[in-house]
Write a protein that holds these residues in place. Structure first.
Motif, PDB file in Angstrom:
ATOM      1  N   GLY A  41       0.813  -1.203   0.000  1.00 47.01           N
ATOM      2  CA  GLY A  41       0.000   0.000   0.000  1.00 47.01           C
ATOM      3  C   GLY A  41       0.846   1.252   0.000  1.00 47.01           C
ATOM      4  N   VAL A  42       1.559   1.467   1.113  1.00 43.42           N
ATOM      5  CA  VAL A  42       2.350   2.684   1.251  1.00 43.42           C
ATOM      6  C   VAL A  42       3.476   2.738   0.211  1.00 43.42           C
ATOM      7  CG1 VAL A  42       3.865   3.982   2.800  1.00 43.42           C
ATOM      8  CG2 VAL A  42       1.815   2.846   3.701  1.00 43.42           C
ATOM      9  N   PHE A  43       4.264   1.652   0.132  1.00 39.04           N
ATOM     10  CA  PHE A  43       5.384   1.663  -0.816  1.00 39.04           C
ATOM     11  C   PHE A  43       4.900   1.559  -2.268  1.00 39.04           C
ATOM     12  CE2 PHE A  43       7.351   0.341   3.157  1.00 39.04           C
ATOM     13  CZ  PHE A  43       8.449   1.189   3.204  1.00 39.04           C
ATOM     14  N   GLY A  44       3.735   0.938  -2.460  1.00 41.94           N
ATOM     15  CA  GLY A  44       3.161   0.918  -3.809  1.00 41.94           C
ATOM     16  C   GLY A  44       2.822   2.309  -4.284  1.00 41.94           C
ATOM     17  N   ILE A  45       2.273   3.127  -3.369  1.00 38.61           N
ATOM     18  CA  ILE A  45       1.931   4.511  -3.730  1.00 38.61           C
ATOM     19  C   ILE A  45       3.185   5.307  -4.059  1.00 38.61           C
ATOM     20  CG2 ILE A  45       0.995   6.667  -2.801  1.00 38.61           C
ATOM     21  CD1 ILE A  45      -1.042   4.955  -1.264  1.00 38.61           C
ATOM     22  N   VAL A  46       4.270   5.084  -3.288  1.00 39.45           N
ATOM     23  CA  VAL A  46       5.521   5.793  -3.565  1.00 39.45           C
ATOM     24  C   VAL A  46       6.072   5.398  -4.936  1.00 39.45           C
ATOM     25  CG1 VAL A  46       7.905   6.128  -2.823  1.00 39.45           C
ATOM     26  CG2 VAL A  46       6.083   6.016  -1.120  1.00 39.45           C
ATOM     27  N   ASN A  47       6.061   4.101  -5.231  1.00 43.19           N
ATOM     28  CA  ASN A  47       6.550   3.639  -6.537  1.00 43.19           C
ATOM     29  C   ASN A  47       5.682   4.159  -7.680  1.00 43.19           C
ATOM     30  OD1 ASN A  47       8.829   2.092  -5.751  1.00 43.19           O
ATOM     31  ND2 ASN A  47       7.483   0.445  -5.055  1.00 43.19           N
ATOM     32  N   ILE A  48       4.368   4.200  -7.451  1.00 44.91           N
ATOM     33  CA  ILE A  48       3.460   4.758  -8.469  1.00 44.91           C
ATOM     34  C   ILE A  48       3.756   6.233  -8.686  1.00 44.91           C
ATOM     35  CG2 ILE A  48       1.042   5.305  -8.971  1.00 44.91           C
ATOM     36  CD1 ILE A  48       0.329   2.689  -7.475  1.00 44.91           C
ATOM     37  N   GLY A  49       4.112   6.950  -7.580  1.00 43.40           N
ATOM     38  CA  GLY A  49       4.497   8.358  -7.716  1.00 43.40           C
ATOM     39  C   GLY A  49       5.719   8.521  -8.593  1.00 43.40           C
ATOM     40  N   LEU A  50       6.705   7.629  -8.434  1.00 42.95           N
ATOM     41  CA  LEU A  50       7.891   7.665  -9.288  1.00 42.95           C
ATOM     42  C   LEU A  50       7.521   7.358 -10.739  1.00 42.95           C
ATOM     43  CD1 LEU A  50      10.975   7.835  -9.633  1.00 42.95           C
ATOM     44  CD2 LEU A  50      11.080   5.402  -9.047  1.00 42.95           C
ATOM     45  N   PHE A  51       6.613   6.422 -10.931  1.00 43.87           N
ATOM     46  CA  PHE A  51       6.131   6.065 -12.269  1.00 43.87           C
ATOM     47  C   PHE A  51       5.582   7.296 -12.979  1.00 43.87           C
ATOM     48  CE2 PHE A  51       2.727   4.969 -15.141  1.00 43.87           C
ATOM     49  CZ  PHE A  51       3.153   3.849 -15.814  1.00 43.87           C
ATOM     50  N   TYR A  52       4.705   8.050 -12.302  1.00 44.40           N
ATOM     51  CA  TYR A  52       4.066   9.201 -12.957  1.00 44.40           C
ATOM     52  C   TYR A  52       4.994  10.413 -13.029  1.00 44.40           C
ATOM     53  CZ  TYR A  52      -0.344   6.774 -13.299  1.00 44.40           C
ATOM     54  OH  TYR A  52      -1.317   5.872 -13.654  1.00 44.40           O
ATOM     55  N   LEU A  53       5.969  10.499 -12.119  1.00 46.84           N
ATOM     56  CA  LEU A  53       6.961  11.562 -12.257  1.00 46.84           C
ATOM     57  C   LEU A  53       7.713  11.390 -13.573  1.00 46.84           C
ATOM     58  CD1 LEU A  53       8.640  13.930 -11.080  1.00 46.84           C
ATOM     59  CD2 LEU A  53      10.151  12.193 -10.065  1.00 46.84           C
ATOM     60  N   ASN A  54       8.109  10.172 -13.855  1.00 48.85           N
ATOM     61  CA  ASN A  54       8.817   9.902 -15.112  1.00 48.85           C
ATOM     62  C   ASN A  54       7.888  10.030 -16.313  1.00 48.85           C
ATOM     63  OD1 ASN A  54      11.166   8.973 -16.626  1.00 48.85           O
ATOM     64  ND2 ASN A  54       9.998   7.104 -16.957  1.00 48.85           N
ATOM     65  N   ILE A  72      18.737  10.930 -18.382  1.00 46.30           N
ATOM     66  CA  ILE A  72      19.353   9.904 -17.537  1.00 46.30           C
ATOM     67  C   ILE A  72      19.722  10.486 -16.169  1.00 46.30           C
ATOM     68  CG2 ILE A  72      21.372   8.398 -17.282  1.00 46.30           C
ATOM     69  CD1 ILE A  72      21.328   8.054 -20.338  1.00 46.30           C
ATOM     70  N   GLY A  73      20.279  11.708 -16.171  1.00 43.67           N
ATOM     71  CA  GLY A  73      20.630  12.356 -14.899  1.00 43.67           C
ATOM     72  C   GLY A  73      19.401  12.599 -14.040  1.00 43.67           C
ATOM     73  N   ALA A  74      18.313  13.080 -14.662  1.00 42.50           N
ATOM     74  CA  ALA A  74      17.081  13.354 -13.912  1.00 42.50           C
ATOM     75  C   ALA A  74      16.481  12.073 -13.351  1.00 42.50           C
ATOM     76  CB  ALA A  74      16.075  14.062 -14.809  1.00 42.50           C
ATOM     77  N   VAL A  75      16.551  10.993 -14.118  1.00 45.36           N
ATOM     78  CA  VAL A  75      16.014   9.706 -13.657  1.00 45.36           C
ATOM     79  C   VAL A  75      16.814   9.187 -12.473  1.00 45.36           C
ATOM     80  CG1 VAL A  75      15.793   7.261 -14.267  1.00 45.36           C
ATOM     81  CG2 VAL A  75      14.938   9.011 -15.822  1.00 45.36           C
ATOM     82  N   LEU A  76      18.141   9.269 -12.544  1.00 48.46           N
ATOM     83  CA  LEU A  76      18.975   8.773 -11.452  1.00 48.46           C
ATOM     84  C   LEU A  76      18.747   9.586 -10.173  1.00 48.46           C
ATOM     85  CD1 LEU A  76      22.334   8.067 -13.345  1.00 48.46           C
ATOM     86  CD2 LEU A  76      20.670   6.399 -12.500  1.00 48.46           C
ATOM     87  N   ILE A  77      18.636  10.902 -10.318  1.00 50.17           N
ATOM     88  CA  ILE A  77      18.371  11.751  -9.152  1.00 50.17           C
ATOM     89  C   ILE A  77      17.006  11.421  -8.552  1.00 50.17           C
ATOM     90  CG2 ILE A  77      17.931  14.129  -8.422  1.00 50.17           C
ATOM     91  CD1 ILE A  77      20.038  14.999 -10.489  1.00 50.17           C
ATOM     92  N   SER A  78      16.003  11.225  -9.425  1.00 54.18           N
ATOM     93  CA  SER A  78      14.654  10.902  -8.943  1.00 54.18           C
ATOM     94  C   SER A  78      14.644   9.555  -8.234  1.00 54.18           C
ATOM     95  CB  SER A  78      13.676  10.879 -10.122  1.00 54.18           C
ATOM     96  OG  SER A  78      13.621  12.122 -10.765  1.00 54.18           O
ATOM     97  N   MET A  79      15.331   8.569  -8.816  1.00 55.02           N
ATOM     98  CA  MET A  79      15.383   7.248  -8.189  1.00 55.02           C
ATOM     99  C   MET A  79      16.080   7.313  -6.837  1.00 55.02           C
ATOM    100  SD  MET A  79      16.217   4.931 -11.566  1.00 55.02           S
ATOM    101  CE  MET A  79      16.465   3.425 -10.651  1.00 55.02           C
ATOM    102  N   ALA A  80      17.142   8.117  -6.754  1.00 52.53           N
ATOM    103  CA  ALA A  80      17.846   8.256  -5.473  1.00 52.53           C
ATOM    104  C   ALA A  80      16.960   8.939  -4.439  1.00 52.53           C
ATOM    105  CB  ALA A  80      19.138   9.056  -5.685  1.00 52.53           C
ATOM    106  N   ALA A  81      16.251   9.999  -4.867  1.00 50.13           N
ATOM    107  CA  ALA A  81      15.368  10.715  -3.936  1.00 50.13           C
ATOM    108  C   ALA A  81      14.238   9.824  -3.439  1.00 50.13           C
ATOM    109  CB  ALA A  81      14.800  11.951  -4.634  1.00 50.13           C
ATOM    110  N   PHE A  82      13.627   9.088  -4.375  1.00 48.56           N
ATOM    111  CA  PHE A  82      12.554   8.184  -3.959  1.00 48.56           C
ATOM    112  C   PHE A  82      13.094   7.027  -3.131  1.00 48.56           C
ATOM    113  CE2 PHE A  82       9.979  10.576  -6.757  1.00 48.56           C
ATOM    114  CZ  PHE A  82       8.656  10.295  -6.455  1.00 48.56           C
TER     115      PHE A  82
END
Length: 337
Positions: A41-54, A72-82
Motif C-alpha cells: 500500500g504505502v510503498f506501492g503509492i511511492v513507486n506509483i508516484g515515481l512512475f508518474y513523475l517519469n 538519464i541524470g534526472a532519472v537517477l536523481i529521482s530514483m535516489a530521492a525516492f
C-alpha cells in the motif's frame, strides 16, 4: 472528459494491482495484514508516484526532446530521492514494529540497492507505456493521413469523370445541332437528367444499384439519339436488382469507350453489354467491334480512372479482364458489392 476517463482507468488499474498483490502475499506468505498493507500500500503509492513523475514530467521534458543525458541524470536523481523516501518510511515502520533495541537496524546499503531495482522496474514500465501510446498515436495519425490522402485522390478521380463525360456528350449534341436534327431538344433533356444524377445523387460513397443502372440506360439512350436511333446495342440486366448498392459512376467509362472507339451502327456486330446481379455480386460483360478510324488523339482518362477507383474502393473484391484485340474489344468485370 477524456482526461477524466484516463485518470479513472489508471486508478482502477493500480488499485486492482495493489489489492491483487496484497491478497496473494497475505495468503501465500502468511504475512500479517498490517505488514502487507504497508509493503504494497504505502510503498506501492511511492513507486506509483515515481512512475508518474517519469511518465508525466521527465519523459516529455527530456526524453521526447532527445535530451538523453539530462534525462538519464534526472532519472537517477529521482530514483535516489525516492529511494531515500522509501528508506525513511521503511526505517520508520521497522522501528515501529520491532523496536530499535531488540533487533538489528535496517541496513541502509542493502535496502537502498533493493529499492533501486524496484524503482528501475517502475521507470521501465512508464517508458514502455509512453512509447506504446506514442506508437498507437502515430499509427492513428498515419492512418488518418492515409485516409485523407485516399479521400482526396478519390475526389480528384471523381472530379475527372464529370468534365470527361460532359465533353463527350456535348460533342454528340453539337453534332446533332450542326445537323439541325429534330432530336436535339430530346438529347439536351436526356443530358440534363444524366447531369442531375451525377451532380446530386452520386455524392455518396455508394448508391442504389437500380439508380446506377438507370443512369447507364439514360446514357445509352442519349447515344441512340446521337446515332439517329440507328445504333445497335444489346443492353441486358440479369438477376434481381433489389437493395444492392454500388460505387457511383463506376461502369460508365467502359460504356463510353464502346461508343467512342467501337462500331455502333453494324447490325451484325452490335455493342453487347450484360450486367448480371446475384446476391452481393455483380458481373459486367461488354463486347464491341472496334472502329479503327475512330481514335481520340488526346487519349482518354476513363479506363485508368476506373481501374484506380476499383483498387481503392474494392481492394481484393474485384477481377477485371480486358481483351484488346486488333478489331474487337472485350471487358469482363466481376465485383463483390
Amino acid at each position: 472528459m477524456k482526461k477524466i476517463w484516463q485518470i479513472f482507468w489508471h486508478t482502477c488499474f493500480w488499485v486492482s494491482m495493489i489489492l491483487f498483490f496484497v491478497f496473494v502475499a497475505h495468503n501465500s506468505a502468511k504475512i500479517s495484514i498490517q505488514a502487507v498493507l504497508i509493503i504494497f500500500g504505502v510503498f506501492g503509492i511511492v513507486n506509483i508516484g515515481l512512475f508518474y513523475l517519469n511518465y508525466l514530467l521527465l519523459i516529455p521534458r527530456f526524453l521526447d526532446l532527445k535530451k538523453y543525458k539530462l534525462y538519464i541524470g534526472a532519472v537517477l536523481i529521482s530514483m535516489a530521492a525516492f529511494g531515500l523516501i522509501k528508506y525513511a518510511l521503511a526505517f520508520h515502520f521497522w522501528t515501529m514494529m520491532h523496536g530499535q533495541m531488540k533487533h538489528e537496524p535496517l541496513h541502509f546499503v542493502n535496502y537502498f540497492f533493493n529499492t533501486f531495482l524496484t524503482s528501475l522496474i517502475f521507470i521501465f514500465l512508464s517508458i514502455v507505456l509512453q512509447f506504446s501510446i506514442d506508437w498507437f498515436t502515430n499509427e492513428r495519425v498515419q492512418r488518418d493521413l492515409e485516409n485523407q490522402r485516399l479521400a482526396a485522390e478519390l475526389a480528384f478521380l471523381k472530379s475527372q469523370i464529370n468534365p470527361h463525360f460532359l465533353f463527350n456528350s456535348l460533342n454528340s449534341i453539337y453534332s446533332l445541332a450542326y445537323q439541325k436534327s429534330d432530336t436535339t431538344p430530346e438529347a439536351i433533356l436526356k443530358l440534363s437528367e444524366i447531369m442531375r444524377y451525377m451532380l446530386y445523387e452520386s455524392n455518396d460513397n455508394k448508391v442504389d444499384l437500380a439508380k446506377e443502372l438507370q443512369y447507364l440506360q439514360n446514357y445509352i439512350d442519349l447515344q441512340l439519339i446521337r446515332f439517329g436511333k440507328k445504333a445497335y446495342v444489346d443492353f441486358e440486366v440479369k438477376g434481381q436488382v433489389t437493395v444492392q448498392r454500388i460505387v457511383p459512376l463506376l461502369l460508365i467509362a467502359f460504356i463510353e469507350n464502346a461508343f467512342k472507339h467501337g462500331v455502333a451502327n453494324d447490325p451484325e456486330h452490335p455493342i453487347k453489354m450484360i450486367i448480371a446481379v446475384s446476391d452481393g455480386n455483380l458481373s459486367f460483360y461488354m463486347h464491341n467491334k472496334k472502329h479503327l478510324h475512330n481514335r481520340d488523339a488526346v487519349g482518354g482518362i476513363g479506363l485508368n480512372n476506373v481501374k484506380r477507383r476499383l483498387d481503392l474502393l474494392y481492394p481484393g473484391q474485384y477481377k477485371l479482364e480486358i481483351h484488346d484485340e486488333a478489331d474487337t474489344y472485350t471487358c469482363e468485370l466481376s465485383l463483390i458489392l
